[in-house]
Write an enzyme that holds these catalytic residues in place. Structure first.
Site, short mmCIF file in Angstrom:
data_model
loop_
_atom_site.label_atom_id
_atom_site.label_comp_id
_atom_site.label_asym_id
_atom_site.label_seq_id
_atom_site.Cartn_x
_atom_site.Cartn_y
_atom_site.Cartn_z
N SER A 151 4.22 10.06 -1.52
CA SER A 151 4.21 11.22 -0.76
C SER A 151 2.69 11.97 -1.17
O SER A 151 1.87 11.43 -1.71
CB SER A 151 5.29 12.20 -1.25
OG SER A 151 5.32 13.44 -0.55
N ARG A 209 4.72 4.78 3.66
CA ARG A 209 6.14 5.04 3.83
C ARG A 209 6.69 5.52 5.16
O ARG A 209 5.90 6.41 5.64
CB ARG A 209 6.56 5.82 2.38
CG ARG A 209 8.05 6.18 2.44
CD ARG A 209 8.85 4.86 1.96
NE ARG A 209 10.28 5.40 1.56
CZ ARG A 209 11.35 5.10 2.55
NH1 ARG A 209 10.91 4.55 3.87
NH2 ARG A 209 12.52 5.16 2.32
N THR A 225 10.25 17.31 -0.11
CA THR A 225 10.42 17.16 -1.54
C THR A 225 11.65 18.38 -1.87
O THR A 225 12.73 18.22 -2.66
CB THR A 225 9.57 17.27 -2.33
OG1 THR A 225 8.53 16.28 -2.04
CG2 THR A 225 9.92 16.96 -3.71
N CYS A 240 2.27 -2.58 11.46
CA CYS A 240 2.82 -2.64 9.79
C CYS A 240 1.25 -2.54 8.97
O CYS A 240 0.39 -2.89 8.92
CB CYS A 240 3.26 -4.23 9.58
SG CYS A 240 3.35 -4.70 7.87
N CYS A 286 5.30 -6.90 1.75
CA CYS A 286 5.83 -5.74 2.18
C CYS A 286 5.85 -4.55 1.30
O CYS A 286 6.21 -4.81 0.10
CB CYS A 286 7.46 -6.15 2.53
SG CYS A 286 8.29 -4.74 3.30
N CYS A 346 8.10 0.24 3.75
CA CYS A 346 7.70 1.40 4.27
C CYS A 346 8.81 1.49 5.50
O CYS A 346 9.24 2.78 5.91
CB CYS A 346 6.59 1.52 4.85
SG CYS A 346 6.22 0.53 6.33
N CYS A 379 8.71 -1.51 10.51
CA CYS A 379 9.32 -2.34 11.67
C CYS A 379 10.65 -2.10 12.05
O CYS A 379 11.06 -2.28 13.09
CB CYS A 379 8.99 -3.63 10.81
SG CYS A 379 9.65 -4.01 9.25
#
Lengths: 249, 313, 545
Positions: free
Chosen positions: C53, C302, C338, C490, C513, C516, C519
């Protein structure tokens, strides 16, 4: 038979630690810490020997700050019965660690000390051998196969020309190579149980051991590995380059 | 200042890594070599010719036949007093013995030394070779294991050392370890640590049988054959083939990595090679980042072409 | 879905996911029901290791959770001191947008803190453990246990399976974690949340969710160029008017700079690369100077939920609730989620604490309490802003945003999200290919060296956790129509086309990977299914990230 397994808390081996910007050391703050993978192999081997009823008790020991508790909990979740934590905020070298372990061995009287051949942070590869020397015990280093009976340990050692097989008189110090086994995943119920297993805590300052530092870390730097390589399109081109540009064949 | 170097040998040949250790030891002053084992007459003659060695101490006894840590340690301890430096090669043998000696001398050993900065300051790799640390020792005696690849080996001729037999067999009454056997991987090829050319296979080789493709090329180039940990773990070849942080550290003139992705622990074992060639079908494989020349493609197509081309060059 | 042979454990409440919402729920539950058995599982190897974040924290919910948060050592060290919004006209020029608080209430950050959300979660976890919450990182919820249409808990996946899904030498079977109530706090596009939404048709009355992808880099810069508390956002270049997104750049902590780029996943051009845009925007003079003399120390990515108010699904179902970004409580105009995530976790905890006493099967009060909370009001007031960008394009939407914000959203209309982001791509041959500059390895980088800084660990020999539901579709749709957009969107180079000239096939480098979920969202036919890999796998984001 009783086995002592020393375990070290290190920066997780999947993490690439960075050199501090002033080159004074390695930045480890905020990084995930785990059990030294070589020690994990040692714990696994001890647990397998216990499952075969050759070993009756496994005691894990760790030395360092209070957070080493986590590492001991991992060892107990894998199957160690209880733990000893020697607390110290000093940076301790293998020589000092071996001296501390010597005291613990004298107190616990194990038949076998099983430990990783090196730690994945400092890569020294010395603690087990020093300990064996201080105790006057036999040593089996870099072991990739272990057959244990009540009075001797047959070890397969990975040496330069192949594999050497030795019979060690017990008690002994054995240091493990990663190929010895594939450590288990601690299951959730076992992690839960490990939280209730006992950890005996001893302050290093109460142990009467001289741990003067012998090696001073003056600086560190990144080892450069990258090269300005070129991608070639054919084998012909490669052989030509090796012959005429690099002149190595 | 006098330095003692424990010699490492195999089948009547002193290993090149020992000659590198002598090169490092010469930086401290006079160099004595210690030859331990059984039936050493031929080897002692060879040792005496090593460049830069003034005296060869020979401990020839059955008890030393397999260089077991306990008797060799006891022997070194019996003569350690006169030496300011004790050096071994950072191979399995040296790493087994040196720390035991150090512990009993109350010295912190310094392992895998890649650079001697001065008489008490050394450089050694940490974190799987990704970081180099400069350390200063305050011990009176320095016990070092030396990375052979980091020092240019001394010549194996030109020396005129005196040979002194150590008559006292300094091992304790009761041997704590019994030698059972050794499974030597026989090979007509050069040793990995001293080969000029190495061709290594990784998981991409897909089977041990496919290493025959590497052998053909190795025959042409008089190369040693290596492997990544993944290939050893997969059982394609024995552990004595392994190049990497936990295997052998090599630095040949030419290193050809075939089907090796380039895990950091492998890179740590070969990154000092003069020229690195990578053959891999994955263009993003980290091995290409350390390679001088790369070919992206199917190794099963490329290897026969390479063999052909090398044979007909 | 369950097998009786598996080992079982029972709890009062099970929480799936150790982010801010799950941890806040755990803490609030223990505050309200100290004797309740609370278990929290997290797929990352440790709490915080999968958290990405910005982050700027509005401490509203934190103050409600712990009125004495300050004395508890919460890692809120950098208060916001100065902020800038830049509109980048082109690759050189920018204009600074003045921040007028009565006109732009969403952009005012006074009283907020620049934090590492990963470190904040680590702190929340230590508080939760001190209260007696059982926290187990390294365990992934792999499937739901549903009996009589009620969620009874989750299955944690097997460990030690080989590539073919067969038990390896260190195989450890998964087990059933059962609970009276399960809180799903998996974050955006959680794999179990996705199943729940479909199973209970939780989106019946709401719009589809829309998403963005956030790519983040953590930099360490020289102290003389570091101004802790400085934050800036940019929009405009390098995106065109129809593509939503922008950069953030925050100075915080000890010589750290958090930089990142968020891109709306409703973008149309299949040639676009969110990673490429992230690299390119750094080259703008308004950003570039902040990286001078610095070094990049971490990288991550993410997906985030952008749909807002209109896209919030039904929040409860028999046996459990959705909280945090798994439900989609992010406030996009504020670029913050948040505080709302924490609040939703706390409200869910309050509803569940009540339900525990009443033996109610579905904690329905959670929805009611949320609708009465400040989260609802806050999200309602900004509901039209994000969709206005899709409707009008960036320039006009900025004007609209000003008007809508001045009125605090008190307009009689609501813009809707009509379709999922996966439907928004144009065919490749009708789109303009995008050319990205070659990385210089100082300011800009390639994906591989970036992924290296995510410290990823996926045990080599485990089943692939990214699966194509129908392999043939990849060729006929992804390749033939869109030229493999996954190989560009990606951020971790998982998808790779091999043999493109002769017989293109898709290679899935699942070990790269970063979890996130892009995909799973953007694949044109939703043919890519993201499942949890072995627990403990994935990135290991360091402290500061």
């Amino acid at each position: 038979m009783k086995v002592l397994v020393p375990v070290k808390r290190v920066v997780d081996s999947n993490i690439k630690p960075l050199v501090k910007s002033d080159n004074s050391g390695v930045e480890t703050d905020g990084l995930k810490m785990s059990m030294n993978p070589f020690d994990e192999t040692a714990v696994e081997e001890a647990v397998r020997l216990k499952e075969q009823n050759i070993v009756s008790e496994i005691v894990a020991v760790s030395i360092g700050e209070a957070k080493c508790q986590d590492t001991l909990r991992t060892a107990m979740a894998m199957g160690a019965y209880r733990s000893i934590l020697i607390t110290s905020d000093e940076l301790l070298e293998p020589l000092s660690i071996a001296k501390i372990l010597q005291k613990i061995v004298e107190k616990e009287q194990p038949n076998l000390v099983l430990m990783g051949k090196q730690a994945s942070d400092d890569d020294t590869n010395a603690t087990g051998q020093i300990l064996a020397g201080l105790l006057g015990w036999s040593q089996g280093t870099f072991v990739s196969k272990l057959e244990l009976t009540s009075d001797k340990a047959r070890v397969h050692r990975e040496i330069d020309e192949g594999v050497q097989i030795l019979d060690l008189t017990l008690p002994a110090v054995i240091t493990t190579d990663l190929r010895l086994n594939e450590p288990r995943f601690a299951s959730l119920p076992n992690i839960m149980k490990a939280r209730k297993k006992p950890i005996e805590t001893i302050a290093l300052s109460d142990m009467d051991i001289k741990t003067t530092t012998r090696l001073e870390m003056l600086s560190v730097k990144e080892a450069s590995t990258s090269r300005e390589g070129i991608i070639l399109n054919s084998v012909e081109e490669l052989v030509e380059k090796l012959q005429n540009e690099a002149k190595v064949i | 200042m006098t330095a003692l170097v424990l010699l490492s040998y195999e089948e009547n040949q002193i290993r090149s890594t020992s000659r590198s250790t002598i090169a490092a030891a010469k930086k401290f002053g006079e160099v004595h070599a210690l030859l331990v084992g059984h039936n050493l007459s031929e080897l002692s003659q060879k040792a005496a010719k090593l460049e830069g060695v003034t005296k060869v101490l020979v401990a020839d006894h059955e008890a030393y036949a397999h260089m077991l840590a306990q008797p060799v340690t006891d022997l070194i301890l019996s003569i350690a007093e006169t030496y300011d430096y004790i050096l071994v090669s950072a191979n399995a043998e040296g790493k087994d013995i040196l720390p035991r000696v150090a512990g009993l001398l109350d010295v912190q050993p310094i392992t895998d030394v890649v650079e001697v900065v001065n008489e008490n300051t050394f450089v050694r790799p940490i974190y799987a070779g990704s970081i180099l640390a400069t350390v200063k020792s305050s011990d009176n005696k320095k016990l070092l294991s030396i990375r052979g690849t980091a020092f240019e080996p001394v010549s194996d001729e030109g020396g005129q050392a005196s040979i002194e037999a150590l008559s006292k067999v300094a091992h304790s009454e009761k041997a704590l370890a019994q030698f059972v056997s050794v499974e030597v991987t026989k090979s007509d090829r050069p040793e990995l640590e001293s080969a000029r050319v190495i061709i290594s296979g990784g998981r991409g080789m897909q089977s041990g049988a496919n290493f025959a493709m590497l052998e053909k090329i190795a025959d042409i180039l008089d190369a040693a054959i290596g492997a990544s940990r993944a290939a050893v773990d997969a059982g394609y070849v024995g552990n004595d083939y392994q190049v990497g942080q936990t295997g052998k550290i090599v630095a040949p003139q030419l290193y050809i990595a075939v089907g090796i992705s380039g895990a950091i622990q492998h890179l740590a074992g070969m990154k000092d090679s003069k020229i690195i060639v990578a053959i891999n079908k994955d263009p993003d494989a980290p091995i290409f980042k350390v390679a001088d020349y790369g070919i992206i493609g199917d190794l099963f197509e490329i290897l026969p072409q390479l063999e052909n081309r090398l044979a007909n060059r | 879905m369950s097998e009786s042979a598996r080992e079982k454990m029972e709890f009062d409440v099970l929480i799936v996911g150790g982010g801010p919402s799950g941890l806040s729920a755990a803490i609030r539950l223990k505050q309200l029901a100290p004797s309740a058995q609370i278990c929290l599982i997290e797929k990352a190897s440790e709490i915080g290791a999968h958290i990405v974040s910005g982050a700027v924290l509005e401490p509203t919910a934190l103050k409600e959770l712990f009125s004495d948060w300050n004395s508890r050592g919460a890692p809120l060290e950098t208060p916001v001191k100065k902020e800038r919004i830049m509109y980048l006209l082109n690759d050189r020029k920018s204009i600074q947008i003045p921040i007028i608080d009565w006109m732009m209430p969403n952009m005012v950050n006074e009283g907020n803190y620049i934090i590492s959300l990963g470190d904040f979660c680590r702190w929340l976890a230590s508080e939760a453990e001190a209260l007696g919450v059982e926290i187990y990182p390294g365990f992934a919820g792999s499937d739901l246990i549903i009996e009589d249409n009620q969620v009874m808990g989750v299955l944690i996946g097997d460990m030690g399976l080989d590539k073919d899904g067969k038990p390896g030498s260190n195989f450890t079977p998964g087990m059933e974690l059962r609970a009276k109530y399960t809180i799903f706090s998996e974050g955006c596009r959680g794999s179990l949340s996705k199943k729940l939404i479909s199973h209970y048709n939780l989106r019946k009355k709401s719009d589809p969710q829309t998403y963005g992808i956030g790519i983040k880099e953590l930099w360490e810069i020289p102290s003389d160029l570091h101004f802790p508390g400085y934050m800036q956002h940019s929009f405009g270049w390098p995106l065109d008017d129809n593509t939503y997104g922008g950069s953030w750049l925050y100075h915080f902590g000890k010589n750290l700079v958090s930089f990142g780029f968020v891109l709306g996943l409703d973008y149309a051009n299949p040639w676009l690369s969110p990673f490429g845009e992230t690299q390119r925007v750094k080259m703008h003079p308004a950003l570039k100077k902040h990286f001078k003399g610095g070094r990049r120390i971490a990288y991550g990515a993410r997906a985030l939920s952008e749909g807002g108010f209109q896209s919030i699904p039904k929040l409860s179902f028999p046996g459990g609730v959705l909280v945090g970004d798994a439900a989609g409580f992010l406030n996009m105009p504020k670029i913050k989620g948040t505080h709302t995530a924490m609040k939703s976790g706390m409200v869910a905890a309050e509803a569940i604490a009540e339900a525990l006493n009443s033996a109610q099967i579905e904690p329905v009060n959670y929805q009611k309490r949320m609708q009465q909370s400040w989260v609802w009001e806050e999200l309602y007031s900004v509901r039209n802003i994000r969709p206005s960008f899709a409707k009008f394009g960036a320039k006009l939407a900025t004007v609209y945003t000003g008007i809508d914000s001045m009125l605090r959203g008190k307009v009689p209309w609501t813009f809707h999200h009509r379709q999922g982001d996966n439907t928004k791509l144009d065919p490749a041959d009708m789109s303009q290919p995008v050319c990205y500059p070659k990385p210089d390895n100082k300011l800009t980088f390639d994906r591989e060296s970036s992924v290296y800084l995510a410290n990823i660990d996926h045990r080599d020999d485990q089943p692939i956790h990214l699966k194509l539901k129908n392999e043939a579709i990849w060729k006929t749709v992804n390749w033939d129509v869109f030229k493999s957009p996954e190989s560009r969107y990606c951020p971790a180079a998982v998808y790779e086309v091999v043999n493109a000239d002769v017989e293109p096939t898709l290679q899935i480098n699942s070990q790269n990977c970063v979890h996130c979920k892009t995909c799973d969202i953007k694949d044109p036919t939703q043919n890519i299914n993201w499942e949890t890999p072995e627990g403990g796998s994935g990135p290991n984001y360091p402290g500061g990230m």
